[in-house]
Enzyme design. Structure first.
Site, PDB file in Angstrom:
ATOM      1  N   TYR A 182      23.745 -25.101 -10.823  1.00 43.09           N
ATOM      2  CA  TYR A 182      23.598 -26.521 -11.126  1.00 43.09           C
ATOM      3  C   TYR A 182      22.125 -26.916 -11.047  1.00 43.09           C
ATOM      4  O   TYR A 182      21.315 -26.265 -10.374  1.00 43.09           O
ATOM      5  CB  TYR A 182      24.364 -27.383 -10.128  1.00 43.09           C
ATOM      6  CG  TYR A 182      25.856 -27.459 -10.338  1.00 43.09           C
ATOM      7  CD1 TYR A 182      26.429 -28.518 -11.042  1.00 43.09           C
ATOM      8  CD2 TYR A 182      26.707 -26.484  -9.825  1.00 43.09           C
ATOM      9  CE1 TYR A 182      27.802 -28.609 -11.223  1.00 43.09           C
ATOM     10  CE2 TYR A 182      28.084 -26.553 -10.007  1.00 43.09           C
ATOM     11  CZ  TYR A 182      28.618 -27.617 -10.704  1.00 43.09           C
ATOM     12  OH  TYR A 182      29.969 -27.696 -10.888  1.00 43.09           O
ATOM     13  N   ASP A 220      32.978 -33.589 -11.474  1.00 45.46           N
ATOM     14  CA  ASP A 220      33.427 -34.933 -11.135  1.00 45.46           C
ATOM     15  C   ASP A 220      33.068 -35.926 -12.229  1.00 45.46           C
ATOM     16  O   ASP A 220      32.284 -35.628 -13.140  1.00 45.46           O
ATOM     17  CB  ASP A 220      32.788 -35.390  -9.819  1.00 45.46           C
ATOM     18  CG  ASP A 220      33.339 -34.656  -8.613  1.00 45.46           C
ATOM     19  OD1 ASP A 220      34.459 -34.108  -8.702  1.00 45.46           O
ATOM     20  OD2 ASP A 220      32.644 -34.625  -7.572  1.00 45.46           O
TER      21      ASP A 220
END
Length: 285
Positions: free
Chosen positions: A124, A63
């Protein structure tokens, strides 16, 4: 669905990283917004002197504002173009790309490789500090400041209920036709020597806003606003909870993407395209 490379083309794997703060995410967008995909595709077209834009496929679309240290993509290039430019392409891209995006390697991909569908996990990291003085100015673009003291043990205890294969609808922004079933392989917090708390979040795949929603729920446990069993209850409810805060993107970095052995790539590619359901759930066409 076939993913064969067209005759006369070569599939090239790109390993890359970027600082996401000035990008409107990975994927190309209308309206001239700057994106990672757009920058790299433009640079490839320029340095190879191509009239055509060759489209990248990425392991995981990030994003706006999210960073990547170990992102993976692939692009199918004409064999003649690849043969002509392969030895100097990396250096030429380094000279063309802005300093906030780097391609570290360009290699001919093995048979069956697809950057997105061949991946078996993505890892992540989310970084946050509860230092009452705020964030180190040199880390401000990569670390979230949480203005409450955090209990890391409580956060790790709460995280145990989230690990495994679940329907993460409560922690995802739904997309039409997409499943929210994921296998969360790892979710744990550690405090670094500099005081920054780092969450490791590893799964076979992630749905939209999943990592940032999970982190938001655990921060509410860590600062005492919610009990340890609350994130698990939210997961079991299966619907978005307005109390789950999607934390800001700048603390999130895609660290690494994992792939199986070369001989298993094609099988994984096909398997990942199948829409999943949980055991005992209703089937579909």
């Amino acid at each position: 669905m076939s993913d064969d490379v067209q005759d006369g083309f070569v599939r090239v794997r790109l390993d890359l990283s970027y600082d996401g703060r000035d990008f409107s995410g990975w994927a190309k967008q209308a309206g001239g917004r700057r994106t990672v995909q757009g920058d790299i595709e433009d640079a490839l077209r320029t340095v190879t002197r191509s009239k055509e834009t060759y489209e990248l496929t990425v392991a995981g679309r990030t994003d706006s504002g999210v960073h990547a240290r170990g992102q993976v993509a692939h692009v199918d290039l004409p064999a003649e173009l690849w043969a002509e430019h392969r030895d100097k392409l990396l250096r030429r891209l380094a000279g063309r790309l802005s300093h906030d995006v780097r391609v570290w390697s360009l290699t001919e991909a093995p048979s069956g490789f697809n950057a997105r569908f061949s991946a078996i996990w993505r890892r992540y990291a989310y970084r946050v500090t509860d230092n009452p003085g705020g964030v180190d100015p040199l880390l401000r673009g990569h670390v979230l400041w949480h203005d409450w003291a955090l209990d890391m043990d409580a956060m790790n205890e709460a995280a145990t209920a989230l690990v495994g294969e679940h329907d993460f609808a409560a922690y995802c922004k739904r997309r039409e036709g997409a499943t929210t079933i994921r296998t969360l392989q790892e979710l744990r917090w550690e405090r670094r020597p500099d005081g920054v708390m780092e969450a490791t979040v590893k799964a076979d795949a992630f749905c939209h806003n999943m990592v940032r929603s999970l982190v938001g729920a655990l921060l509410f446990v860590g600062d005492g606003h919610r009990p340890v069993d609350w994130p698990g209850k939210v997961l079991a409810a299966g619907v978005r909870d307005s109390a789950v805060h999607v934390v800001r993107p700048h603390g999130l970095t895609l660290e690494e993407v994992g792939y199986p052995a070369d001989e298993l790539l094609a099988a994984r590619n096909l398997e990942a395209r199948n829409k999943r359901s949980l055991p005992g759930s209703a089937g579909c066409c």
